[in-house]
Design a protein around this motif. Structure first.
Motif, PDB file in Angstrom:
ATOM      1  N   LEU A 138      42.829  51.301  30.895  1.00  8.91           N
ATOM      2  CA  LEU A 138      41.967  50.198  30.458  1.00  8.91           C
ATOM      3  C   LEU A 138      41.879  49.149  31.559  1.00  8.91           C
ATOM      4  CD1 LEU A 138      43.367  49.952  26.838  1.00  8.91           C
ATOM      5  CD2 LEU A 138      41.096  50.781  27.494  1.00  8.91           C
ATOM      6  N   GLN A 165      32.435  46.309  28.153  1.00 10.79           N
ATOM      7  CA  GLN A 165      33.143  46.976  29.246  1.00 10.79           C
ATOM      8  C   GLN A 165      34.245  47.882  28.688  1.00 10.79           C
ATOM      9  OE1 GLN A 165      33.702  42.973  31.143  1.00 10.79           O
ATOM     10  NE2 GLN A 165      33.545  44.222  33.007  1.00 10.79           N
ATOM     11  N   ASP A 168      32.535  50.858  26.823  1.00 11.17           N
ATOM     12  CA  ASP A 168      32.031  51.850  27.779  1.00 11.17           C
ATOM     13  C   ASP A 168      33.159  52.732  28.312  1.00 11.17           C
ATOM     14  OD1 ASP A 168      29.479  50.869  27.443  1.00 11.17           O
ATOM     15  OD2 ASP A 168      29.468  49.707  29.322  1.00 11.17           O
ATOM     16  N   ARG A 169      34.312  52.123  28.609  1.00 10.92           N
ATOM     17  CA  ARG A 169      35.456  52.887  29.133  1.00 10.92           C
ATOM     18  C   ARG A 169      35.948  53.881  28.086  1.00 10.92           C
ATOM     19  NH1 ARG A 169      39.413  51.301  33.216  1.00 10.92           N
ATOM     20  NH2 ARG A 169      37.679  50.054  33.989  1.00 10.92           N
TER      21      ARG A 169
END
Length: 196
Positions: A138, A165, A168-169
């Motif tokens: 992460l 963010q 999306d990861r």
């Protein structure tokens, strides 16, 4: 000592929900009604400032809701209300300004909005369903935990990154997301942070 022309007895009784008991003796009232009567007595002289010390301690939900509805009404009419309470969710919902006292010392005094903004943390809560895989690496500053209900809780600083963010990861790593929500810090979080 209130002149007859300035009395607002009927309005006060309606405000505290005691109109039907207007002719009753105090000893005939229930405990909850006696608490309402105490509030009514405090309002007789139309104070500009009303101090309420733990007004909802030991009262039922209906009385609590009625009390807060009426306190808001009084505040809208220009009455300043000073409230002491251990129920932080009530303070957060009711107060424009909050002072936090720890062992007799004021450790914070600010608007509710600014106090809530002191915590540099938000939590993204994701329902991965039955998925039990390992989380991907992460972004820096994100902490993750699995809650007992199998939800994934990912805490982050919104000033340093955005929730998309993190999403999306996770999506790129194949983590299923049946549902997601964000949790904002509340006054209890601020209180813990300030008092240890």
């Amino acid at each position: 000592g209130v002149p007859r022309a300035d009395r607002w007895t009927d309005e006060i009784l309606a405000l505290v929900g005691l109109t039907a008991q207007a002719e009753s003796y105090t000893r005939q009232l229930s405990g909850g009604m006696k608490r309402r009567l105490l509030l009514a007595k405090a309002l007789v002289h139309r104070p500009r400032i009303l101090v309420l010390d733990e007004p909802t301690a030991g009262v039922d939900i209906a009385l609590r809701e009625m009390l807060w509805t009426n306190v808001r009404r009084l505040n809208e009419r220009g009455m300043t209300v000073i409230l002491t309470t251990h129920y932080l969710e009530e303070a957060q919902d009711m107060c424009d300004e909050i002072a936090i006292i720890n062992y007799g010392q004021v450790v914070a005094h600010d608007s509710t909005t600014r106090l809530l903004g002191r915590t540099e943390s938000k939590t993204l809560v994701i329902d991965p369903g039955d998925w039990t895989g390992d989380l991907p690496a992460l972004p820096d500053g994100v902490t993750a935990q699995r809650r007992p209900d199998r939800m994934l809780a990912l805490s982050y600083a919104p000033t340093r990154m955005q929730a998309d963010q993190i999403v999306d990861r996770l999506r790129a790593a194949g983590v299923p997301m049946l549902d997601l929500q964000t949790e904002q810090p509340d006054l209890e979080d601020v209180f813990r942070q300030l008092t240890g």
